[in-house]
Design a protein around this motif. Structure first.
Motif, PDB file in Angstrom:
ATOM      1  N   VAL A  16       0.916  -1.229  -0.077  1.00  0.00           N
ATOM      2  CA  VAL A  16       0.094   0.065  -0.042  1.00  0.00           C
ATOM      3  C   VAL A  16       0.969   1.400   0.158  1.00  0.00           C
ATOM      4  CG1 VAL A  16      -1.877   1.247   1.212  1.00  0.00           C
ATOM      5  CG2 VAL A  16      -1.910  -1.370   1.105  1.00  0.00           C
ATOM      6  N   CYS A  48      -3.376   0.295   7.511  1.00  0.00           N
ATOM      7  CA  CYS A  48      -3.507  -1.097   6.452  1.00  0.00           C
ATOM      8  C   CYS A  48      -2.414  -2.227   7.172  1.00  0.00           C
ATOM      9  CB  CYS A  48      -3.392  -0.988   5.145  1.00  0.00           C
ATOM     10  SG  CYS A  48      -4.757  -0.142   4.352  1.00  0.00           S
ATOM     11  N   ARG A  52      -4.350  -3.688  10.394  1.00  0.00           N
ATOM     12  CA  ARG A  52      -4.972  -4.860   9.560  1.00  0.00           C
ATOM     13  C   ARG A  52      -4.040  -5.778   9.023  1.00  0.00           C
ATOM     14  NH1 ARG A  52     -10.003  -5.403  10.509  1.00  0.00           N
ATOM     15  NH2 ARG A  52     -10.086  -6.464   8.385  1.00  0.00           N
ATOM     16  N   VAL A  54      -2.277  -5.826   6.212  1.00  0.00           N
ATOM     17  CA  VAL A  54      -2.320  -5.943   4.811  1.00  0.00           C
ATOM     18  C   VAL A  54      -0.789  -5.970   4.286  1.00  0.00           C
ATOM     19  CG1 VAL A  54      -3.244  -4.934   2.816  1.00  0.00           C
ATOM     20  CG2 VAL A  54      -4.659  -5.107   4.814  1.00  0.00           C
ATOM     21  N   VAL A  57      -1.429  -4.147  -1.746  1.00  0.00           N
ATOM     22  CA  VAL A  57      -2.760  -3.504  -2.031  1.00  0.00           C
ATOM     23  C   VAL A  57      -3.495  -4.227  -2.363  1.00  0.00           C
ATOM     24  CG1 VAL A  57      -1.936  -2.648  -4.221  1.00  0.00           C
ATOM     25  CG2 VAL A  57      -3.478  -1.305  -3.277  1.00  0.00           C
ATOM     26  N   LEU A  60      -6.307  -5.673  -0.220  1.00  0.00           N
ATOM     27  CA  LEU A  60      -7.432  -4.940   0.289  1.00  0.00           C
ATOM     28  C   LEU A  60      -8.640  -5.414   0.194  1.00  0.00           C
ATOM     29  CD1 LEU A  60      -5.886  -1.422   0.158  1.00  0.00           C
ATOM     30  CD2 LEU A  60      -6.149  -2.624   2.014  1.00  0.00           C
ATOM     31  N   ASP A  64     -11.411  -3.837   5.530  1.00  0.00           N
ATOM     32  CA  ASP A  64     -10.083  -3.073   5.884  1.00  0.00           C
ATOM     33  C   ASP A  64     -10.484  -1.593   5.813  1.00  0.00           C
ATOM     34  OD1 ASP A  64      -8.387  -5.476   5.982  1.00  0.00           O
ATOM     35  OD2 ASP A  64      -8.237  -5.756   3.802  1.00  0.00           O
ATOM     36  N   ILE A  65     -11.327  -1.422   4.754  1.00  0.00           N
ATOM     37  CA  ILE A  65     -11.550   0.342   4.426  1.00  0.00           C
ATOM     38  C   ILE A  65     -12.378   0.548   5.458  1.00  0.00           C
ATOM     39  CG2 ILE A  65     -12.195   1.882   3.069  1.00  0.00           C
ATOM     40  CD1 ILE A  65      -9.771   0.111   1.948  1.00  0.00           C
TER      41      ILE A  65
END
Length: 380
Positions: A16, A48, A52, A54, A57, A60, A64-65
């Motif tokens: 990300v 992120c 999270r 992550v 990218v 995602l 997550d958002i």
């Protein structure tokens, strides 16, 4: 717009952070937008990765958002350091960035374009929920906190004198230094914010060193009223090391976890079982001191609960959008008092704003009131 030959090839597993850099470098031109968007997008990338887990990218998803939306909601409604309009603007930046990621084939679809992702966003009604501690409310709260100390020392209330002295120091520190809650108290979500330590306090120079909003260490002053209360609290607490928190938690589980991490579960359990008539909390406190294992600091949320309780007990009915005296309301009040007395630069220094424009923006209402008064004087 950059041509395909100017773009670097999209690697497999782009993080990300890497995607954000590409977006800012190739998509956003130097018209001020990059400067505006960089910090929010980098903060999103940090969220992120850190919250999270992550890795790239392409992983995602809408949950997550949604987590990021919940983070923005907390900043508006709990931390009180962001306007709802700004939170929605930050989310719009992220949504635009993720749309670009779809076009660049990092993602198949935009995970921000779902109700799941957007639901937690704070409603933007055009108003920022704010509060300033009034002078009367601040004095009433400090007077009650002092009375509570006296009653605890006399044994007329069932409150530990140590807790009462700590709580008064918290109230006075908030009202007199302009420091943010995140700079004084622990943030469990941020390892770099464990809470203020005694090593951060310089009684001689009358300043404290805090980990500021800039994520750099900054110096914040404190006046005589804070100095005296803090010094009395220090003398009563007698911290065995300078790394002891200024405001230790009273939470049993947190203190026990800190000891177990340092001494081992077997050793701590053995001490608790062999404590005899000594209470379990007293055993933990003794272990912390004997082994010089600092207990955790009280958290921002713990102080928020404390302020709610003290506001109610002191029979204070604050003006504004909240029914209790908030953490950030103390900071705003200090800046307001300096600003309203014609000391805008002192307000900037006390609040540690990067520019005087930030200070002016924070107290636009006072500027307008001054303009109104000037009009009245001219027209009289």
């Amino acid at each position: 717009m950059s041509t395909p030959s100017e773009r670097r090839p999209t690697p497999e597993g782009t993080t990300v952070h890497e995607a954000v850099e590409d977006y800012l470098r190739y998509k956003i031109k130097a018209d001020g937008s990059e400067t505006t968007m960089r910090s929010p997008l980098e903060s999103f990338a940090d969220h992120c990765k850190d919250e999270r887990g992550v890795g790239c990218v392409g992983e995602l998803a809408d949950q997550d958002i949604r987590s990021y939306s919940e983070h923005l909601y907390d900043r508006v409604m709990i931390d009180e350091n962001l306007a709802a309009s700004t939170a929605n603007a930050y989310f719009a930046y992220v949504r635009a960035f993720l749309s670009w990621c779809v076009r660049e084939q990092h993602l198949e679809q935009n995970p921000a374009n779902t109700n799941t992702a957007m639901d937690p966003l704070p409603e933007d009604d055009g108003k920022r929920k704010t509060q300033y501690w009034s002078e009367d409310d601040r004095q009433q709260l400090e007077a009650y906190a002092t009375k509570r100390v006296d009653m605890a020392l006399e044994g007329t209330i069932r409150t530990d004198p140590k807790a009462a002295l700590r709580d008064r120091a918290i109230v006075v520190m908030l009202g007199g230094t302009g420091a943010r809650g995140a700079e004084l108290f622990a943030d469990p979500k941020d390892d770099k914010r464990p809470g203020l330590r005694w090593s951060d306090v310089d009684f001689e120079q009358r300043l404290i060193e805090v980990y500021g909003k800039s994520r750099e260490y900054e110096e914040a002053p404190f006046p005589d009223s804070v100095h005296n209360v803090l010094e009395r609290w220090y003398d009563y607490l007698e911290p065995p090391t300078d790394e002891w928190p200024v405001f230790p938690t009273g939470h049993y589980g947190s203190k026990e976890d800190a000891l177990i991490k340092k001494l081992g579960e077997e050793r701590v359990n053995a001490a608790l079982k062999g404590g005899g008539d000594e209470g379990k909390t007293a055993v933990l406190d003794r272990l912390h001191r004997e082994h010089e294992v600092p207990p955790p600091s009280i958290s921002k949320e713990g102080v928020r609960r404390l302020l709610k309780r003290l506001t109610k007990e002191a029979n204070i009915d604050p003006d504004g959008d909240y029914d209790y005296l908030t953490l950030h309301g103390a900071r705003r009040a200090l800046g307001r008092d300096l600003y309203a007395n014609g000391m805008s630069e002192k307000a900037q220094e006390a609040l540690r704003h990067k520019s005087i424009e930030t200070t002016h923006e924070a107290y636009t209402d006072l500027q307008m009131k001054d303009v109104s008064n000037s009009i009245d004087e001219v027209r009289d």
